[in-house]
Every structure is written in C-alpha cells, then in structure tokens.
Scaffold this active site. Structure first.
Site, short mmCIF file in Angstrom:
data_model
loop_
_atom_site.label_atom_id
_atom_site.label_comp_id
_atom_site.label_asym_id
_atom_site.label_seq_id
_atom_site.Cartn_x
_atom_site.Cartn_y
_atom_site.Cartn_z
N HIS A 97 76.62 29.13 78.16
CA HIS A 97 76.11 27.99 77.24
C HIS A 97 77.64 27.02 77.13
CE1 HIS A 97 72.69 30.36 76.12
NE2 HIS A 97 72.38 29.86 75.52
N HIS A 153 73.27 22.61 77.16
CA HIS A 153 73.02 23.73 76.03
C HIS A 153 73.30 25.05 76.73
CE1 HIS A 153 71.80 26.25 72.82
NE2 HIS A 153 71.06 26.80 73.79
N GLU A 169 64.12 38.27 50.83
CA GLU A 169 64.29 39.74 51.28
C GLU A 169 65.12 39.63 52.65
OE1 GLU A 169 61.17 38.51 50.83
OE2 GLU A 169 60.48 39.69 49.29
N HIS A 180 49.88 44.58 51.23
CA HIS A 180 51.20 45.00 50.71
C HIS A 180 51.29 46.66 51.20
CE1 HIS A 180 51.39 41.62 48.11
NE2 HIS A 180 52.32 42.23 47.50
#
Lengths: 736, 736
Positions: free
Chosen positions: A73, A311, A469, A533
């Site tokens: 890269h 890139h 989270e 859940h």
C-alpha cells in the site's frame, strides 16, 4: 480519474476553526502556538530545501519498498510523508532506544494499511529492532519480518496492532483515558510523572466506520485534551473519491462531537504548519481533543497522485522512475537515502534518552517527596496487583438461587473496591450488570456533573461508555495496552451485544491483551426480551476465538473460579458469561478450582451409562436429569461441569479421558440451550437449540424448548438405548 | 434523580433549524407546513381536551400492560404517546385491514424495547390480528403472543424485527432506498405508483451505536428525503441522564451529516406541533432526510417521570394509581379505554381502504398507459425473477486457476446485468469483489457527480456503501424487507469484515430475509494482510447461525452451484465465501448440484482407509494429498467436498453416511485453515489452524502453517495408523 494539484501550496497556510464557529486563517494565528522551548527543534531551523529532500527521500523509499516484491500500500504512506516528519522529528516525545519508556508519547496508526509510513519512520528515527534489512522485508517471505502487512503490537515501536478500520482510533481513546486516569491518580503539583500525549492518524475509514464514530463522539464527551487525531484527508478510498459515499461536513461534525478542529491546507509539504497544529495538540490549556484535518494527496509526486489505484498496489516501475526524475534523483538508484537525510534524523535517539533521564530524575524526586504514592505507582507500572487480591474472594456463598450476574458482585466487589488496577465499564447497563462498589467514582471530565449521577473525575474507575459496545471493547484494548497490567479493564454488556463488540474483542485476543469481558443475560434465560437478545449461536464464535477464554460458570462458586482464572490469565482476554435469572447453587458439587481446567466431574457414578455435560445457567439441569434417569429409567448418569472449552482443550488427553470417559464407551450428552456447534467434539448427543429463541418469560421459555427434567430424561434414555444398540454410528452427533 | 417539568409547555411551540444555520421559532413557521388537503385530518379539528384524553388513555394503557405481569418497558412508550397519535392518526398512509399494501408508509420502531408503543397503536388503529386479547398477552406465557418483548417481523403491522439498537434506523434507510429506487424505476409523470414514506423512531441509543451513526451519515449522503427520523429525546438511558455519556450537539451533528433538523419542544402534548413537523417530512420539495428532535419525558405523568427507573420495569401499583388520580380517572379501573378514545381511532381502517382503492385505481390506469412497465412492476411486486435466470449461469468455466472472487463475476455477471431485482453493494471494495457489470449505474443522488466515478441515479443498482460494513448489511435487511424478493440485495466485503457486520447479518437470518453476502479473501489465503485479515475463527459463527447458509465453493463450478442455491433459497440469507487468490479448477470432479446438498463425494475409492474433507480455496489440497498418500504411503483416501455445513446437516442420515462413510469405520480428516470448531461433528481429525494467522504472501503462508502436500500426507498417514490401532478413542478429535 481526478488528480489534485500537487505540491503547489505555500508552506504556512493553516486554517483554524475555533469552537464558537468563527475561523482564523494564516500564519499569524499559528505562530503563536510555536513554543520553541517545548519543541525538539523548530522546523524553521531546518533549511526548507533540506526538508523537501527529506520528504522526497521518504516518498521514494516507500515507492521502492512496494516495488521490490510488487505488493503493498504505497499511496497513503507517500501522502503522509510531511506529517511523519512533523511527528517523529519535531513533536513526539519518545525514545527509540528505550522504546518502552513508560511516559512516552503513544502513536497509533489507525489507517494501518499505510504501515510502511510507520515502519519507515521507526527506521529513520533509530529504533534498534527496525534494521535496514528488516525494513526491506516488507511483504517478503520472511516469517520473522517486523514489517507485516499491518502494524503488530509484538514489534518494537508499535503500540497496538491495527488494520481493521476504526479500531486504532478507538484504542487511541483508550490510551488517552489511561494517561488521564494515571495522571489524575499519581501526579502531584510539580510532579507530572504521567503526562504523555496520544497521537493517532486516521484515514476516511475511521470517520465512516461505526466504531470510529463511537470513539470520536465519546472522546469529545470525555474532553480528552491529551489526544490529537491527524486526519489524512486525501479524499480517496478504494472505490474512488470520498464524495462517492460520504459528503458530510467533517469539521462541523467533529465540532458537534466536542472536538477542536484545525485545518492544514497543504498537508503535502507544509511541515512547519503541521508542527504548529500538532503543538497546539499538546497545549495543556486546551479543554478538548484536537482534530487536525490535513489535506494530503495520496501517492503524491507520482503519475497516479490523487488516484485510488495508488492505494493498494505498487505505483509501477515507470511511475517510480518518473518520480525520481521529477525530483532530480538518479532514476536507477533504489533504496537510496542521502546522507543529509540520515543526518536529519540522527539526533533523535540521544534526544529520547534525554527525555528518559529527565523522567527518571523526576521519579527519584517524586519518590522522595511521596514515598507511598511512588511505591504504589511503581507497583502499577510493574503490573502488580495487591498480593492479597485472591483472599478478597469469599470462600463461600449464600445457598439461595442467585443470578450469576449478582454472584459477580459478591466475588469481585471487594477486589474492584480495593485494587485500583481495575477500571470497570459498562455499555449503559449498570443496573443489569451489578459491577459497582460503594462510593465508586465515575471516569468523566471533572467539570461535568450530569443531570443524574455523580460529578466526574479522571480519577474515577467506573466508566459509563454509553450505548457503544464496540468502542467499549476497543477502548479497553487501549487501556490494556498502555502498559502491561497497569490497568486491567473490565467491560460489560448483554452477551448478545458482545456480537456488536466482537471485532474489538477479537483484536484484544489477537494481541493477547488482558481485558475481562462480563457478559450477562446469556442463554435463552434472557427470556421475554426474545430471540434478538438470546445468543443461541454466539458462544460458537467465542469458543472458536484463539486466546480468548469464554467461561460459563454454573453457580457462585464457579463464578469465583472464573474470576480467579480471568485475573490470573496472562495471555489474552477472558469473557465471563452469566445469567440474568436466579440459578440454583450447587454447594458441595461445584469446585472453583475446576473452572481453570475447563471441565471437571461434578457427580461420579459407578457403571455409568451416560455422561451429562452442562454449564452456566443450566448446570443444575443434568443434576436433576440424572436423578430422574436413575429413578424412572434405571439409567446411571454421571455429570460433568464444563465451563470453558479452551481450558479443557488444553488439558492433557489423560485428564480429558478421566473427565469424559468416552473412551470407555460411555456416551456423553450435552445440555445447553445454544446451538450444538462446537460441542460435537466432546459429546455424542445434545439437548441444544435448533434455531433462534422466543420471547417468553424465563420460567416458560425453558419449558417451551423442551428443557424439562422429564422431557430431557426421556430423550436421553432413548438416545442411550440407541447408542447401546449401535444405531448411532461413530461420530454421529444426535440432536435430541 | 432528575425530574423534567412535565406537561407544562404550550402546544404549538415548535422550533425549526434550517440548513444555513439560522433558526426560526414558533407557530407561524410551522403552520405554513400544515397542508390540510394532504392530511387525514388536522389535529386542530379535534378538541384539545379530547386529544388529552387520548394521550392519557394511551399512557395508562401502557402502564397497566406492564403492571399486569410485573414486567416490561413502560417509560419510553408512555413518553412517546403524542407522536404515536400524530403518526397513526394524522400522518401515516397505511391500511390496517390491508396491512401488506405495497405502497404503504413504513414505520420502524428502532427503539424496539418500547414495543408496547407500537402494539398499542396497532390495536387502536384497527389491525385485525392485534386483538384486545393479544394486546393483553404482552409478557405472558403465551408462545403465540403477537406482543413479544421486541417487535417481530412475522406479525401483522411490523415491518422488521427490531431491538438490537441501531438496527432499526439502518433498516429504515434500506426501506427508503427501496422506495427511491422503485420510484425512479417505475414511476412516470402522473403515475406515482411508489411513493411511500418511511418513518422511524429512535432513542438515544441509535445516535450512539456505531451502526446508527453509519446509517445517519449515509442517509444524509444519499439525500433520502423520503425518510423521517423521530428522535424520542427523553434524555434518559439505563444508566441515567444522557449527559453522563453523551454531550454532543445532536442537531449540529445531524446537520453536518446532511439532514434537515426540526425541534419539537413539547413532545409530550403538542400533537399539533408534531404533526406539522411530520408533514414537513413528507414535503417532496425537501432535498434531505428529516430529523425531528422531539423533547419528550420518559414515564411522563407518573411519579418516576424523567427517571431511568421508568425505562425497564413497571411503574409500580401506587404510581399507576396516582397517575390515574391525577388524570381524574377511576383509580380502580384497569385497561379502560373510554368510548371517546375508541371513536377517535374509528375512521382509520376505512381511510386505509380508501388509500388502497385509490392506488389500485392508479395501477389500472398505469397498466393501460404503460403495459410493459406495469407487467414488470407486477412481476417485481410478486417477487418473480425472469424465468430464464438460471440459464444465464455458464455451463462451464475456464480451466486455469481462478480466484473464486473472479468466478463470482463469471457466474452472476449476466444475471446482475439483466435481472433488475438485484441491488449489488460493496463496503468500498469494488476493485476486490468483482461484482460490477458493463454500464452499471450507481445508486446515488441524481445531482451528485463525484470527483471520481459516475453521476448518481436513484435508478442505479450498484451501491457504494462506503467503509461501513455494518450498516451495509443492515440496509440490505431493509431492502429485502420492503416486499418479499422485490429487491434482492447483495452485499460484499472481506470475509473478516463480516464480523463488523455480524449483528446485522444475524438480524437478517433471524428474520429469514433474502440477502446474499459475498465474502472475499477468506481463509489464510488473504496472505500478506496478516492475522487481522485472516478469518480463522469466523466461519464457526456463520456455521452456527440458524437460517444462514455459509458456503465455501471450491472452484468456479461450485461457485455456480453456490449462487444457484443462494438465489433459490427462500428462508434466509446466504453467504458465499470466496478466495482472494487463484485456485485450481477441478473440472470433472466438482459438481454444482452437489453444493445444494452441503457436501458430496468428489473422489471415491475402493477399500478406503480415510476420507479427506475440504472446501473452498483448499478444495484441491485433498486431491493432491490423496495422490501422495496412495503413492508414498499406500493409504487409500477418498475425497469429499464440503461447501456448506447447514445444507449437509439438513440431509437425511442415509445421505450423510453415504458421503462420509464413518459408520463403516473409515475415519475422516478435514483440511481447512480455520480453527476446527464445528468440524468435529463430521471428522475425526483435522489439519486446522490452532491460532491466528500470519502476515506472509499467499504462496508462503500455506507452507508456513504446514499446508504442504507432503506434510499433510505424512500427518494423515500417522493419524490413520493410530486410528486403526485404536489409539484414538471414540469421539476424540485429533488436531494434526
């Protein structure tokens, strides 16, 4: 394809946004920030032609490195040359020859695919491990290369492994929190024993990835003025120009998130302007994290400058030759670093040692002035817990049915209260996870007193991560990586939502970072919250994840064992998976020491017909089922508690056989309301989930899915009969 | 705990932000938006006392529902009463008695835990399935309840299952994209056959969760003016007030992301103001999505108003009684809905049928005017693919080694080009995933021509999602849920980064949504990108996930089989896992039809000593190893191709035995550079990864981890010997 006009801007055109929305332009606004005394050497002391030579040399080194094996890269690293010089030569406080110096500035390459940028800077600034030969090993066949495709924590000068986008910036927030917290805890007037800065470079991806957005929002909230993000704004992603997918007003968004924003218009050549912006980052009078929007050009200087093609693939032989020609370099020479450039970097190691010495001297004076505090600080730096931590775990627990999420608090409440090493966090589930302790302080800016809740303090060890989270787990990685065991971060949320956090949990496992994740509401016992859940398949991921120890303790006694193991475990993160609902205690049966072996015999029986395996919230099930089998079906069942696959897998075969006895021809049946995948290694049949759960209150859901003592006993009896009759072939797992 | 002043604001205090940053306040600015002719009935035609009665009745209904079984989330739903009335009574175009009407407005409850809000509104507005008895079944023991703990797609009136935070808002973006795309494709002047609006309510979580941030940023970029987000801004999360964790300037951030922002100051009672804001959402002259910041009060009217405790637990008997008393209601009555309130909602079903009839009439005229287009439109609505789609898959492929990511294009390039049902997307990996076709159009706003790339069009079927894997998968769920098979979304990224997207992939699987995920760079063949990019443990998750079919096709022929299966599969998403690197083709051995059975015999042999199992990029390994075993070790090995666990698990035992022959005493050895977890069900030993990968170019990495023909043959020979000698016990999986 677009080409941005390269290398044409003047060198000091810096544009600044201040927080009330007005904007100041130009050199004057910036120069006020240049504090000569605090900088290693002002770039203006360096001849500008020399600086250009350094930049050219850096870019060509990257181009050549990608060319050698036809991989890599190059574009990003080439475009970032100027702020590499600004950081390693002029801004960061670090010591290449004492790479692990405690109070070093941390640099995180969140755009990890541009790793050559970092490797080349490590080489140039004199890190010992990064030899010339090592630098050349990028994308070679050498398994011992220090230049892998993304930076890896194992290697000198690399703070954390990056690559998966959005992780590095989140780790950087964790590092900055660590500094704030340690500074608030240990610094005293005149004795700033911890005051390092965290620098993080990002590309467009970190602004787009959800976890990056969480990190930036939360860092702004926390007012982490010791964090500077350098946005390599080259306007190019793999698919083309950024505006194909993102047209938001980045600076405005960052300001809305509580950041101070500085623009650097010419990020290609304006080393001086970048240094000015970076120095602003270190200014302690600022009250916000700093976002430096550096306009750069991917693959600058080459024919594919400003194009996505630069890139992820080498620029091409002709392009590299043309670059050299345009710079007036010998087109035939590869890997050439002019002496002037070498000299430019020469002073860095010695300067670093000076920093280290000053800090060591400071520590001596600090130790004299604050001997007790210094002793604690040294213990923390050495990763030592108070020697009596294990004795803080109760030796026994109440015999009443207890949700194991409540057992957690009984087990570690005192440890958390008394061992400042632990920083305990939650993604907005404080009432559910039971992880607080009396008089706990909240990690929040000292000038923040929320409408509800306590006044903030950077001394606080309880972290409200918000409903984030993923970044919670990624920040925890940063906290853990600041220094080994100086901080042990705890995260917590519902087990199901560790799927949101999974990429960061994985990165922690890959890096063997010591983080303890507390996952409540596991199994279908989550009940009426329903299938969204109920994590029926998630354990398979965490049981498969190398280095991570996923544990389902079966009662308070086993919760004690799980925590003891998690606190002791040195080679990666742990996840302690607990129940929402009250579960029976099995005193006299469960043994905390058994947890560390992964599985152990809970109930032995002579002439057993079958072994029943269970874990966690359902550990009492096989005990009842064994009784029922004996009473009603004349089937003798032994019972094994099996809290952790990884730990059991690591036991000697002899122990595994002793526990399971399958080699004696006794079949094993696992009882667990997750899908069976993973259990087939240890069992011949299972009472497992065959699909998703259902929304039913806890007391009804087990019944709904057939987890009744009678039903299970009947199914198992039938299986044992078929097994004895040879109807079940070798290795044929039967889903009951 | 804080209490916000309840119910004190005047009813029309609406504050508007316009896009240039200035702000307009008050009634005048709003009233211009009230377009009497387009609304079902202006709230001002309803007596304000009557409206208050409706709101009180709604709140008490929620409170009573949570009280009955002592469980539930009352606070949010109670606080949202006013915008419930505004939506269901005054704004949304829907038909309770024709719940699946194609052009209905879609409503998504992204804060899914407030499901009672939706259930009560479905009941009140006359959905047939939502009987009174059903409404009362919330949190009951009834497994057939239509009122689970979070809204579920299976039930009438629910567009998508929500609950995991941030998913719903992302789904809503998908629904809005679907409308835009179908409208651009099928509408003609005067014939707006598709013009429904998408309404989405969110709480604080959707603004904090990374996937929500991705969704909001991307929706702004796409200028989805047919999407309105209603932010239930009650400033409370589980842990306390929002400012504990988030202090960003939400409105400014939304503006930076390309949204128009409207504030509603009194979200508790100002139905009229909310209606005005919502009507603005439907205004077709707007060019941006609309964000309505509704200041509400959680648990309003109760003693715990404005407090976190009202979020996830019933308010308490006394609190509910006090609420009733304060409203002047009979404190003894529960579940009371006054006749006036019933009457208020009475006209909704008939109004809905009128919408349906008008649309049906429009469709008749459209069919006359544009018969061909109408026929296509009807096929799309019926979920029909062109009948010849399967014939577009080539019957054979080049025999040269081919990266299976390139096989993808050979297999489905023509289908994508010719079947407009497919909307193909990528998270910034267009050059890597090879999923474009000649002259493909990009789904982007028509007024956007990016610096690089093509002019946008809502007709476009190629979606550049940016570096946003998670929302890509969640948006795909929305596209799939718009109407069954009207749009079949394809997503694509590196397999490793489907871990970022996993929560959304799971939601698609849970809902059985037809989405096809294309995962490239699987196995350690990802090579020099290193362990961060080598998904050694991720297959375990997707093999465990119910309904999802994770397939690793072994050459172009099997890629054809995988796509045929994925396009036909009706009960959930598929994931096609392909290689970065060129892999050998196995013409004459591989059979596309075999893929749909999960596994099949690739090479049979008489008197076999062992069965070798492999899949995907490594399918050629056992073929070479079998040859080596025969030549060097006199071991006869048969070979099984095993592309999909789920499909094989679902085969009859007889077929499973025929393929594996383990019941005949022939051991099976799997060769796959993932961890073994999950394979133990089908094999007795494995040449699997024992930990994370390593950064080495593809040609070296297999060797590094022992995947050489000689090495594997030797290990397998040793295992077969030990197996024959009985040294390996029943069910003891051996890691080679």
């Amino acid at each position: 394809m677009p080409k941005r006009k390269a290398e044409s801007n003047t060198m000091t055109d810096v544009q600044m946004h201040n927080t009330n929305g007005s904007t100041a332009y130009g050199k004057a606004a910036v120069n006020g920030l240049l504090k000569e005394e605090s900088k290693p050497a002002a770039p203006k002391q360096t001849n500008r032609d020399d600086l250009q030579l350094v930049l050219q040399s850096f870019r060509l080194l990257i181009a050549d490195l990608c060319q050698q094996f036809g991989m890599g890269h190059p574009g990003g690293a080439i475009g970032m040359a100027a702020f590499g010089v600004a950081l390693w030569k002029y801004t960061m406080r670090y010591a290449p020859h004492s790479a692990d110096w405690f109070n070093r500035d941390r640099f995180i390459l969140s755009n990890g695919h541009t790793c050559l940028f970092q490797y080349a800077n490590l080489y140039l600034s004199g890190y010992k491990a990064m030899t010339w030969e090592q630098l050349l090993s990028y994308h070679s066949e050498r398994p011992d290369s220090l230049c892998p495709g993304h930076p890896e924590i194992e290697h000198e000068g690399i703070e954390l492994t990056t690559g998966p986008l959005g992780q590095g910036i989140s780790n950087a927030v964790g590092l900055a929190i660590a500094t704030k917290h340690l500074a608030a805890t240990f610094n005293r007037p005149g004795f700033e024993v911890v005051n390092n800065h965290t620098w993080c470079s990002i590309g467009d991806a970190c602004l787009q990835e959800g976890v990056g957005c969480e990190a930036l929002s939360y860092a702004g909230h926390l007012k982490l003025n010791n964090l500077t993000v350098i946005y390599d704004n080259n306007q190019i992603t793999c698919d083309g120009s950024v505006d194909l997918t993102n047209t938001e007003d980045v600076n405005k968004k960052m300001e809305a998130c509580g950041w101070e924003v500085v623009d650097v218009v010419d990020g290609v050549n304006d080393v001086e302007g970048i240094v000015a912006a970076l120095e602003k980052g270190r200014d302690p009078k600022r009250t916000k994290p700093l976002f430096i929007n550096v306009r750069s050009i991917i693959g600058v200087g080459s024919a594919v400058a400003g194009q996505a093609v630069s890139h992820g693939a080498p620029l091409g032989k002709d392009n590299v030759a043309a670059m050299k020609k345009a710079y007036g370099w010998d087109t035939e020479k590869v890997f050439h670093i002019p002496d002037k450039v070498k000299k430019f970097y020469e002073d860095i190691p010695a300067r670093g040692e000076k920093y280290v010495k000053e800090w060591n001297d400071l520590l001596v004076r600090y130790t004299k002035e604050y001997p007790d505090l210094a002793a604690t600080f040294k213990d923390r730096m050495a990763g030592k817990l108070p020697s009596n931590w294990a004795s803080m775990i109760p030796s026994s627990f109440p015999a009443d049915p207890t949700p194991s999420r409540k057992s957690n608090n009984m087990v570690v409440g005192k440890i958390f209260a008394e061992c400042p090493t632990f920083m305990v966090g939650t993604a907005d589930l404080t009432p559910s996870v039971n992880m607080t302790w009396p008089n706990y302080e909240i990690f929040n800016p000292p000038d923040l007193t929320p409408i509800s809740g306590k006044k903030g303090s950077y001394k606080g060890r309880y972290i409200h991560y918000g409903i984030r989270e993923h970044v919670m787990a990624a920040i925890a990685n940063g906290l853990a990586a600041y220094a080994p065991r100086t901080i042990i971060p705890i995260t917590s949320t519902f087990f199901m939502f560790y799927l949101y956090a999974a990429p960061a949990v994985r990165m922690g496992a890959l890096q063997k970072l010591k983080v303890i994740h507390v996952a409540t509401h596991d199994s279908i016992g989550a009940g009426e919250d329903g299938p969204t859940h109920q994590p029926v398949e998630l354990a398979a991921l965490y049981r498969a994840m190398p280095h991570l120890e996923y544990m389902r303790p079966g009662d308070s006694e086993e919760v004690a064992g799980a925590w003891a193991r998690a606190i002791e475990y040195a080679d990666g993160p742990s996840m302690i998976s607990v129940s929402r609902h009250a579960i029976p205690q099995l005193p006299g049966l469960t043994r905390r020491a058994g947890v560390a072996r992964g599985a152990y015999v809970l109930q032995e029986v002579e002439d057993a017909d079958v072994t029943l395996i269970a874990a966690g919230a359902e550990l009492s099930f096989p005990v009842s089922v064994a009784r029922q089998l004996a009473e009603t079906h004349r089937v003798k069942a032994r019972v094994v508690s099996f809290p952790c696959h990884k730990l059991f897998r690591e036991q000697p075969v002899a122990y595994q056989r002793e526990v399971l006895r399958r080699h004696e021809g006794i079949p094993a049946v696992v009882i667990e309301p997750y899908v069976s995948l993973g259990w087939e290694r240890w069992a011949d049949a299972g009472v497992n989930m065959k699909g998703y759960g259902h929304s039913l209150p806890g007391k009804y859901i087990y019944e709904h899915f057939g987890y009744t003592t009678e039903g299970m006993a009947e199914g198992i009896e039938g299986f044992v009969r078929e097994f004895k009759e040879g109807k079940v072939g070798r290795g044929e797992f039967v889903e009951l």
